[in-house]
Design an enzyme around this catalytic site. Structure first.
Site, short mmCIF file in Angstrom:
data_model
loop_
_atom_site.label_atom_id
_atom_site.label_comp_id
_atom_site.label_asym_id
_atom_site.label_seq_id
_atom_site.Cartn_x
_atom_site.Cartn_y
_atom_site.Cartn_z
N SER A 84 26.84 -12.14 -4.64
CA SER A 84 26.94 -13.52 -4.19
C SER A 84 27.88 -14.31 -5.10
O SER A 84 28.13 -13.94 -6.24
CB SER A 84 25.56 -14.18 -4.19
OG SER A 84 25.11 -14.39 -5.53
N ASP A 124 33.09 10.10 -26.53
CA ASP A 124 31.77 10.38 -25.97
C ASP A 124 30.67 9.75 -26.81
O ASP A 124 29.76 9.10 -26.27
CB ASP A 124 31.57 11.90 -25.89
CG ASP A 124 30.29 12.28 -25.16
OD1 ASP A 124 30.27 12.17 -23.93
OD2 ASP A 124 29.31 12.67 -25.83
N GLN A 179 23.00 21.18 -18.91
CA GLN A 179 24.34 21.71 -18.66
C GLN A 179 24.32 23.24 -18.52
O GLN A 179 25.02 23.80 -17.69
CB GLN A 179 25.29 21.32 -19.79
CG GLN A 179 25.72 19.86 -19.76
CD GLN A 179 26.62 19.53 -18.58
OE1 GLN A 179 27.36 20.37 -18.06
NE2 GLN A 179 26.55 18.29 -18.13
N HIS A 235 30.76 20.12 -25.48
CA HIS A 235 30.94 18.88 -26.23
C HIS A 235 31.60 19.22 -27.55
O HIS A 235 31.42 20.32 -28.08
CB HIS A 235 29.57 18.21 -26.44
CG HIS A 235 29.59 16.98 -27.29
ND1 HIS A 235 30.50 15.97 -27.12
CD2 HIS A 235 28.79 16.58 -28.32
CE1 HIS A 235 30.26 15.00 -28.00
NE2 HIS A 235 29.23 15.36 -28.74
N TYR A 271 19.61 27.13 -21.73
CA TYR A 271 19.46 27.00 -20.28
C TYR A 271 18.83 25.66 -19.94
O TYR A 271 17.86 25.57 -19.22
CB TYR A 271 18.62 28.17 -19.74
CG TYR A 271 18.82 28.43 -18.25
CD1 TYR A 271 20.01 28.96 -17.78
CD2 TYR A 271 17.82 28.13 -17.34
CE1 TYR A 271 20.21 29.20 -16.44
CE2 TYR A 271 18.00 28.36 -15.98
CZ TYR A 271 19.19 28.90 -15.54
OH TYR A 271 19.38 29.13 -14.19
N GLY A 272 19.44 24.60 -20.51
CA GLY A 272 18.97 23.25 -20.23
C GLY A 272 19.80 22.60 -19.15
O GLY A 272 20.26 23.28 -18.21
N LYS A 279 21.24 21.98 -33.21
CA LYS A 279 20.75 23.35 -33.23
C LYS A 279 21.89 24.37 -33.30
O LYS A 279 21.69 25.53 -33.66
CB LYS A 279 19.89 23.63 -32.00
CG LYS A 279 18.60 22.83 -31.92
CD LYS A 279 17.78 23.22 -30.71
CE LYS A 279 16.51 22.37 -30.57
NZ LYS A 279 15.59 22.57 -31.70
N GLN A 280 23.08 23.94 -32.94
CA GLN A 280 24.20 24.86 -32.83
C GLN A 280 24.58 25.56 -34.14
O GLN A 280 24.79 26.79 -34.13
CB GLN A 280 25.42 24.14 -32.24
CG GLN A 280 25.27 23.80 -30.78
CD GLN A 280 26.51 23.16 -30.18
OE1 GLN A 280 27.58 23.16 -30.80
NE2 GLN A 280 26.38 22.61 -28.98
N GLY A 300 23.95 17.73 -15.84
CA GLY A 300 23.92 19.08 -15.28
C GLY A 300 23.44 19.14 -13.85
O GLY A 300 23.97 19.90 -13.03
#
Length: 342
Positions: A253, A192, A29, A109, A26-27, A86-87, A135
């Site tokens: 300019s 990415d 994204q 991702h 719950y960060g 962490k995934q 997010g």
């Protein structure tokens, strides 16, 4: 040929209406996907580890929160919205044992899938829905009735229904309001990573710091160096985003434009592009990911030192003082939960 752009008419939220959607994490994204999908009338639950600082935040924002394994059991579509490194552990411990045939695994991702850190079993659809914005922008644009363009990808071996689910999810978060483009896990991941390292984060950060240091070392006040090398960068980037590089040059300019043409190539030149190609090769071959996994498993010693060195750079102290003089510049609490940002 230009890529096909999918819009609201190409996606059907009814594909997800009777499904339970679990967002793991719950960060930045995670909170945006969750809130937008909920406001789109879909059933969303959150999966977090027991002592996560985001539990109370998610609950206060109206979500049922479960420990990750329980959330996976309850869900039909499971999105991993936690940091890449962490995934794999979360997947092996809490997700894989509770995956049943017919469920869908989603990502924001492509790294974990493309480089084989996660391999889903047969019978599991694997998709990606990646809004092209932070997010908080994904959320704020949705609230305003707009949307952030998004990418979708369908992993090889997924069912014919996987694309419908990806498009429906993209519609639920507001992506089809702006436009959705189909890509692959490989293309999204490699471009990415390259953009982050060579241009957006690594390249821009190094350029700003080097410019600041050059002026200060030449005897100019750090405040002047900050304004010229960091503060005004946003103005230039905003012009580029609004009307391209040519549009930016039209707005500045003649003196600035002439300096752009004759001095830009002295900073970013053939040797710079050669370095970029080497960075891209490291990404494509998996060398970057392999080294990043090794660093993470070692306890992040170099990463932590980089963070410390960056925070101690003179530009940070100068910037903090100058930003306090600018009430229009939004202040962020970078020590709290991302989902609690305003």
């Amino acid at each position: 040929m230009p890529a096909k752009v999918y819009t609201d008419k190409d996606a059907d939220l009814r594909v997800l209406k009777k499904k339970t959607l679990a967002i793991i994490g719950y960060g930045s994204q995670g909170h945006a996907h969750a809130q937008n999908l909920k406001d789109s009338g879909l059933n969303v639950i959150i999966g977090l580890y027991k002592k996560s600082k985001s539990v109370k935040v998610a609950q206060s924002q109206g979500f049922e929160v479960y420990e990750t394994a329980e959330a996976v059991k309850k869900a039909d579509v499971i999105m991993l919205a936690v940091p890449d490194m962490k995934q794999p552990e979360i997947y092996e411990n809490d997700i894989l044992p509770n995956l049943e045939k017919g469920k869908t695994l989603a990502f924001t991702h492509g790294l974990a899938i493309h480089f084989g850190l996660i391999e889903a079993p047969k019978g599991i659809d694997v998709i990606m829905v990646a809004p092209k914005g932070p997010g908080h922008v994904v959320r704020s644009q949705y609230v305003e009735g707009k949307g952030v363009p998004a990418l979708i990808a369908i992993n090889k071996g997924s069912s014919k229904d996987a694309k419908k689910v990806a498009l429906a999810w993209a519609k639920g978060v507001g992506g089809t309001r702006a436009g959705v483009i189909e890509t692959t896990f490989k293309e999204e991941c490699e471009t990415d990573l390259f953009g982050e390292q060579a241009v957006l984060c690594g390249g821009a950060s190094a350029l700003v710091q080097a410019g600041f240091e050059t002026l200060v070392e030449a005897g100019y006040q750090p405040e002047m160096a900050y304004f010229e090398c960091l503060h005004e960068l946003k103005l230039i980037v905003d012009l580029m985003v609004e009307s391209g590089i040519s549009g930016m040059r039209f707005s500045i300019s003649e003196t600035a434009e002439w300096g752009d043409y004759i001095s830009g190539p002295r900073v970013i030149n053939a040797s710079s592009k050669k370095a970029m190609k080497a960075i891209l090769k490291d990404i494509q071959t998996g060398k970057f990911t392999k080294n990043w996994v090794k660093e993470y498993k070692a306890g992040l010693p170099n990463y932590k030192q980089f963070v410390k060195d960056g925070q101690n750079h003179p530009i940070e102290k100068t910037g903090q003082r100058l930003r306090s003089l600018m009430p229009w510049v939004k202040k962020r609490n970078i020590k709290g939960a991302q989902a609690a940002y305003n």
